[in-house]
Design an enzyme around this catalytic site. Structure first.
Site, PDB file in Angstrom:
ATOM      1  N   ASN A 156      21.458  -1.676 -39.697  1.00  0.00           N
ATOM      2  CA  ASN A 156      21.148  -2.792 -39.448  1.00  0.00           C
ATOM      3  C   ASN A 156      22.173  -3.634 -39.809  1.00  0.00           C
ATOM      4  OD1 ASN A 156      20.387  -5.647 -39.315  1.00  0.00           O
ATOM      5  ND2 ASN A 156      18.208  -5.172 -39.961  1.00  0.00           N
ATOM      6  N   CYS A 162      19.618 -12.377 -39.180  1.00  0.00           N
ATOM      7  CA  CYS A 162      19.746 -11.601 -37.972  1.00  0.00           C
ATOM      8  C   CYS A 162      19.708 -12.062 -36.807  1.00  0.00           C
ATOM      9  CB  CYS A 162      18.801 -10.527 -38.194  1.00  0.00           C
ATOM     10  SG  CYS A 162      18.674  -9.221 -39.659  1.00  0.00           S
ATOM     11  N   HIS A 211      19.183  -6.767 -31.155  1.00  0.00           N
ATOM     12  CA  HIS A 211      19.265  -6.552 -32.444  1.00  0.00           C
ATOM     13  C   HIS A 211      19.059  -5.144 -32.862  1.00  0.00           C
ATOM     14  CE1 HIS A 211      19.818  -7.113 -36.594  1.00  0.00           C
ATOM     15  NE2 HIS A 211      18.426  -7.324 -36.783  1.00  0.00           N
TER      16      HIS A 211
HETATM   17  O1  UT7 Z   1      16.974  -7.278 -39.138  1.00  0.00           O
HETATM   18  C1  UT7 Z   1      15.760  -8.071 -39.695  1.00  0.00           C
HETATM   19  C2  UT7 Z   1      14.529  -7.518 -39.198  1.00  0.00           C
HETATM   20  N1  UT7 Z   1      14.162  -6.364 -39.944  1.00  0.00           N
HETATM   21  C3  UT7 Z   1      13.549  -5.589 -39.345  1.00  0.00           C
HETATM   22  O2  UT7 Z   1      13.385  -5.491 -38.203  1.00  0.00           O
HETATM   23  C4  UT7 Z   1      12.990  -4.235 -40.260  1.00  0.00           C
HETATM   24  C5  UT7 Z   1      11.290  -4.160 -39.861  1.00  0.00           C
HETATM   25  N2  UT7 Z   1      10.798  -3.070 -40.309  1.00  0.00           N
HETATM   26  C6  UT7 Z   1      11.200  -1.700 -40.230  1.00  0.00           C
HETATM   27  O3  UT7 Z   1      12.097  -1.359 -39.602  1.00  0.00           O
HETATM   28  C7  UT7 Z   1      10.091  -0.882 -41.011  1.00  0.00           C
HETATM   29  O4  UT7 Z   1       8.941  -1.758 -41.392  1.00  0.00           O
HETATM   30  C8  UT7 Z   1      10.822   0.255 -42.075  1.00  0.00           C
HETATM   31  C9  UT7 Z   1      11.852   0.963 -41.412  1.00  0.00           C
HETATM   32  C10 UT7 Z   1      11.403  -0.791 -42.926  1.00  0.00           C
HETATM   33  C11 UT7 Z   1       9.948   0.679 -42.788  1.00  0.00           C
HETATM   34  O5  UT7 Z   1       8.883   1.447 -41.925  1.00  0.00           O
HETATM   35  P1  UT7 Z   1       7.460   1.789 -41.989  1.00  0.00           P
HETATM   36  O6  UT7 Z   1       7.003   2.591 -41.074  1.00  0.00           O
HETATM   37  O7  UT7 Z   1       6.923   0.364 -41.924  1.00  0.00           O
HETATM   38  O8  UT7 Z   1       7.129   2.048 -43.516  1.00  0.00           O
HETATM   39  P2  UT7 Z   1       6.304   1.724 -44.650  1.00  0.00           P
HETATM   40  O9  UT7 Z   1       7.187   0.544 -45.106  1.00  0.00           O
HETATM   41  O10 UT7 Z   1       5.173   1.369 -44.399  1.00  0.00           O
HETATM   42  O11 UT7 Z   1       6.436   2.778 -45.711  1.00  0.00           O
HETATM   43  C12 UT7 Z   1       5.929   3.915 -45.419  1.00  0.00           C
HETATM   44  C13 UT7 Z   1       6.023   4.842 -46.754  1.00  0.00           C
HETATM   45  C14 UT7 Z   1       5.681   4.265 -47.894  1.00  0.00           C
HETATM   46  O12 UT7 Z   1       5.039   4.994 -48.859  1.00  0.00           O
HETATM   47  P3  UT7 Z   1       3.521   5.091 -49.062  1.00  0.00           P
HETATM   48  O13 UT7 Z   1       3.284   3.663 -49.931  1.00  0.00           O
HETATM   49  O14 UT7 Z   1       2.825   4.964 -47.595  1.00  0.00           O
HETATM   50  O15 UT7 Z   1       3.211   6.049 -50.026  1.00  0.00           O
HETATM   51  C15 UT7 Z   1       7.010   3.920 -48.432  1.00  0.00           C
HETATM   52  O16 UT7 Z   1       7.169   3.852 -49.859  1.00  0.00           O
HETATM   53  O17 UT7 Z   1       7.476   5.121 -46.756  1.00  0.00           O
HETATM   54  C16 UT7 Z   1       7.799   5.080 -48.073  1.00  0.00           C
HETATM   55  N3  UT7 Z   1       9.372   4.629 -47.770  1.00  0.00           N
HETATM   56  C17 UT7 Z   1      10.084   5.553 -47.912  1.00  0.00           C
HETATM   57  N4  UT7 Z   1      10.127   6.755 -48.092  1.00  0.00           N
HETATM   58  C18 UT7 Z   1      11.313   7.812 -47.809  1.00  0.00           C
HETATM   59  C19 UT7 Z   1       9.880   3.446 -47.853  1.00  0.00           C
HETATM   60  N5  UT7 Z   1      11.162   3.723 -47.869  1.00  0.00           N
HETATM   61  C20 UT7 Z   1      11.430   4.764 -47.851  1.00  0.00           C
HETATM   62  C21 UT7 Z   1      12.531   5.650 -47.939  1.00  0.00           C
HETATM   63  N6  UT7 Z   1      12.426   7.144 -48.081  1.00  0.00           N
HETATM   64  N7  UT7 Z   1      13.749   5.165 -47.755  1.00  0.00           N
END
Ligand code: UT7
Length: 323
Positions: free
Chosen positions: A280, A114, A250
């Site tokens: 992304n 990225c 980005h």
């Molecule tokens: O380009 C390279 C760099 N990449 C990035 O910069 C990405 C960086 N990370 C992010 O943007 C965020 O961490 C995400 C958007 C990927 C995730 O957001 P988050 O607030 O960190 O969520 P999380 O991963 O902590 O997940 C929270 C909850 C989890 O459920 P539990 O374990 O709390 O019950 C996940 O299982 O959301 C759940 N979850 C979803 N729910 C519905 C994860 N993906 C989804 C989904 N739909 N698509």
């Protein structure tokens, strides 16, 4: 006298197929509301079957050349930032060269995931300021849809396909930040973080593999490192957030974009945001946002623009330029 790599043209290409968040509700346990609120993404483009990264890249390059009023005969080098080249080799860049009908000069890929476009810009800048080339096409192009595990809701809703391109040209400058062109670069990587963002395939496995990400961990590094690299690049030329007309970040997550702008003390009305429409697109996201920012009338000649990105590696960095 200082040689500066000045932007002469910009363009982009997005595949026709637009996929709205709601489409994912049919196949995985997710919702439009979750995707929007956690990432800011509303839709993304996916390449058609058979459509490759070099195809998207060549179209973006064509648009940038037209915008610059130049042809391939005016270009000395092509640098393509991508992690999704059509084949393991040759480079996507040489395929773009062939697609454009360019039979002179040289072309190669830069792979920093990225952060790839920031690395490619820094690299093309070095070619220009060292006098090796007069004009370079710098392209970010990706087909990340090909790396998705469509059962992994934590990643498959986040990425999209697309390409953006700049034409850089050598100009004489005064050596001060008042010059147009690339003014400062800051690049970093730390290979200890390999396991938080990677593809579990490649030559060693004989498979293409799928993208794997520990989102929360990457998020934490992004918020910390992006403002820092932008600050470092600005500081090298005696500037600060106050001097910035546009941050062109980005486009991974609106919450990362907002947190970085806040740390840089730049208000959101001076940030180009396209994540809602593109998702992304990895190395393509910054040149796409630059091109859209110009089309929208946001970025104008003379504006001080800061680009910053982080991705797999981890690799991250920032380029400051005057448009
Ligand atoms: O380009 C390279 C760099 N990449 C990035 O910069 C990405 C960086 N990370 C992010 O943007 C965020 O961490 C995400 C958007 C990927 C995730 O957001 P988050 O607030 O960190 O969520 P999380 O991963 O902590 O997940 C929270 C909850 C989890 O459920 P539990 O374990 O709390 O019950 C996940 O299982 O959301 C759940 N979850 C979803 N729910 C519905 C994860 N993906 C989804 C989904 N739909 N698509």
């Amino acid at each position: 006298m200082t040689i500066r790599a000045v932007v002469k043209g910009v363009g982009h290409y997005l595949p026709e197929r637009v996929v709205q968040n709601a489409e994912f509700e049919k196949t995985i346990d997710t919702s439009d509301e979750w995707i929007r609120s956690r990432s800011g993404i509303e839709r993304r483009h996916f390449a058609a079957e058979g459509q490759t990264t070099s195809d998207l890249a060549a179209r973006a390059a064509g648009a940038a050349l037209a915008n610059a009023g130049l042809t391939v005969d005016d270009i000395d080098a092509i640098v393509v930032a991508t992690s999704t080249a059509d084949l393991t080799f040759p480079s996507a860049a040489t395929m773009v060269q062939a697609r454009l009908g360019m039979t002179r000069g040289f072309a190669y890929d830069v792979q920093a995931v990225c952060a790839g476009f920031v690395y490619a810009l820094a690299n093309a800048n070095a070619l220009i300021v060292s006098g090796q080339v007069r004009r370079a096409l710098v392209i970010g192009a990706e087909t990340f849809s090909r790396l998705m595990d469509w059962t992994d809701r934590g990643t498959c809703v986040l990425f999209g396909d697309g390409a953006g391109a700049l034409v850089l040209e050598a100009h004489d400058g005064s050596g001060t930040p008042a010059d147009r062109g690339i003014l400062s670069v800051d690049l970093n990587s730390d290979g200890r973080h390999r396991d938080i963002l990677y593809v579990d395939g490649g030559v060693s496995t004989g498979t293409t593999g799928h993208l794997r990400m520990q989102g929360k961990e990457v998020f934490r590094h992004a918020v910390e490192k992006l403002a820092e690299t932008a600050h470092t690049a600005l500081e090298k030329i005696g500037l600060s957030g106050e001097d910035v007309d546009w941050i062109v970040p980005h486009q991974a997550n609106i919450r990362i974009i907002e947190a970085t702008a806040k740390r840089m003390q730049v208000p959101m009305d001076r940030v180009v945001v396209t994540v809602q429409d593109h998702g992304n697109t990895s190395a393509a996201s910054i040149p796409l946002a630059l091109s859209v920012g110009v089309t929208r009338g946001q970025i104008k000649p003379g504006d001080l623009v800061v680009t910053e990105a982080i991705g797999g590696g981890l690799a991250w960095g920032s380029v400051v330029l005057r448009w």
